[in-house]
Design a protein around this motif. Sequence first.
Motif, short mmCIF file in Angstrom:
data_model
loop_
_atom_site.label_atom_id
_atom_site.label_comp_id
_atom_site.label_asym_id
_atom_site.label_seq_id
_atom_site.Cartn_x
_atom_site.Cartn_y
_atom_site.Cartn_z
N ILE A 30 3.14 8.72 -2.91
CA ILE A 30 3.48 8.39 -4.35
C ILE A 30 4.84 9.26 -4.60
O ILE A 30 5.69 8.72 -5.30
N PRO A 31 4.97 10.60 -4.31
CA PRO A 31 6.32 11.43 -4.57
C PRO A 31 7.50 10.27 -4.08
O PRO A 31 8.42 10.22 -4.74
N ILE A 32 7.38 9.92 -2.76
CA ILE A 32 8.62 9.00 -2.16
C ILE A 32 8.72 7.81 -2.99
O ILE A 32 9.76 7.34 -3.13
N PHE A 33 7.55 7.02 -3.39
CA PHE A 33 7.86 6.00 -4.04
C PHE A 33 8.25 6.27 -5.66
O PHE A 33 9.15 5.28 -6.02
N TRP A 88 16.98 0.17 2.57
CA TRP A 88 17.65 1.28 2.49
C TRP A 88 16.55 2.49 2.03
O TRP A 88 16.57 3.67 2.30
N SER A 89 15.31 2.11 1.49
CA SER A 89 14.54 2.89 0.99
C SER A 89 13.57 3.46 2.16
O SER A 89 12.93 4.56 2.08
N LEU A 90 13.63 2.73 3.15
CA LEU A 90 12.62 3.28 4.45
C LEU A 90 13.51 4.07 5.09
O LEU A 90 12.81 4.90 5.95
N ILE A 91 14.73 4.30 5.02
CA ILE A 91 15.37 4.95 6.02
C ILE A 91 15.21 6.39 5.99
O ILE A 91 15.01 7.40 7.01
N GLY A 92 15.31 6.99 4.68
CA GLY A 92 15.12 8.39 4.47
C GLY A 92 13.88 8.91 4.99
O GLY A 92 13.73 9.82 5.72
N GLN A 150 8.87 -4.81 -1.54
CA GLN A 150 7.87 -5.94 -2.42
C GLN A 150 8.31 -7.34 -2.00
O GLN A 150 7.51 -8.13 -1.76
N SER A 151 9.33 -7.56 -1.97
CA SER A 151 9.86 -8.93 -1.83
C SER A 151 10.00 -9.31 -0.37
O SER A 151 10.40 -8.33 0.31
N ALA A 152 10.18 -10.59 0.05
CA ALA A 152 10.36 -11.05 1.19
C ALA A 152 11.66 -10.66 2.09
O ALA A 152 11.92 -10.36 3.12
N ASN A 153 12.57 -10.43 1.25
CA ASN A 153 14.00 -10.10 1.86
C ASN A 153 14.01 -8.52 2.14
O ASN A 153 15.00 -8.37 2.90
N SER A 154 12.98 -7.84 1.68
CA SER A 154 13.22 -6.51 2.20
C SER A 154 12.09 -5.84 3.17
O SER A 154 12.21 -4.77 3.74
N TRP A 158 9.23 0.90 14.33
CA TRP A 158 9.07 -0.19 14.45
C TRP A 158 7.38 -1.10 14.32
O TRP A 158 7.56 -1.92 13.55
N ASN A 159 6.65 -0.03 14.53
CA ASN A 159 5.30 -0.32 14.00
C ASN A 159 4.87 0.07 12.68
O ASN A 159 3.55 0.00 12.26
N GLU A 160 5.67 0.89 11.82
CA GLU A 160 5.30 1.65 10.54
C GLU A 160 4.87 0.72 9.47
O GLU A 160 5.78 -0.38 9.59
N PHE A 161 3.89 1.04 8.98
CA PHE A 161 3.34 -0.06 7.72
C PHE A 161 3.00 0.66 6.50
O PHE A 161 3.58 0.02 5.54
N SER A 162 2.69 1.83 6.46
CA SER A 162 2.37 2.56 4.88
C SER A 162 4.00 2.50 4.18
O SER A 162 3.71 1.89 3.03
N PHE A 163 4.79 3.02 4.57
CA PHE A 163 5.91 3.12 3.98
C PHE A 163 6.74 1.89 3.55
O PHE A 163 7.16 1.71 2.66
N ALA A 164 6.53 0.95 4.50
CA ALA A 164 7.08 -0.40 4.34
C ALA A 164 6.36 -1.06 3.39
O ALA A 164 7.00 -2.01 2.60
#
Length: 292
Positions: A139-142, A155-159, A234-238, A223-229
């Motif tokens: 929630i804080p990162i969101f 870019w939101s996933l790199i941090g 939200q969109s298919a492009n990201s 590569w396998n991370e799911f929660s943050f992704a």
Amino acid sequence: MTGTIHSQELALKIKQSRRKKVLAWTVAGVLSAIYLVISLAPFIFMVMNSFKEKFEMLVGGVFALPKSLSFSNYSSVLQGNFLHYLLNSVMILVISLLILLFVSACASYPLSRFHFKMRAPIYSVIVACMCIPVHITLIPIFRMAKASHLYDSVWSLIGPYVAFGVPISVFILTSFMKEIPREIEESSEIDGCNKVQIFFKMILPLSKPGLATLAIYNGVNMWNEFSFAYTLTQSANSRTLPLAVWDFQGQYSMNTPMIMAVLTLSLLPMVIIFIIFQDKLVKGMTAGAVKG
């Protein structure tokens, strides 16, 4: 007479030692074979069923060999958004790993080679961050991603990936750098090198086994991370590959071979990378074990 008895006892001990070695190797071989079968069985099952037709698993059974090698599942997957998901995952992985390894190396160098008052507290805080559960930060990162206008972008996933990889990376790399002989650093200083030059020319090259191990370890997790992704896109492009598997599972819930094809294609890049760099991974693990 005494010498003959001693020689017989020695021969008997040698035979017993050989028998023990043969028995130990036999047990190790059997256990290794069992482990190999257990490890490969899911992968073989997945690949085998990915070549079946839609209802072939229901008719012929899930463990039966495919009647023919049908590549229709793979062509259908590749015609969709799979390649775009793959490109997103590769881009995020490469950028995140480069930043993570550089930041971890820069932090580990002073913590392992310098003596200053705040070294122990800083190192303790970094290591303590390993205990923070990932899910309580969603929630804080969101909210941070929303406020910085990075939500629904790669870019939101790199941090988050870098931040959660730093503690374990610094912990391992600091221990690795501590074992580098100080004579190398002292000889470089005599030759006129400053600390920055020593770090880039001496410490980093000697830390390649540890960096390679961290790259593979963190790379698999990213590569396998799911929660943050799932939370930050939200969109298919990201979206990334784990979410592609999620989407395909919902889209082709009744077509199990199609889902198996998606899983196979998602797993294939990591298998190839591991095969190529497995020697560096083993060297890094054994180097850490010997030095530890």
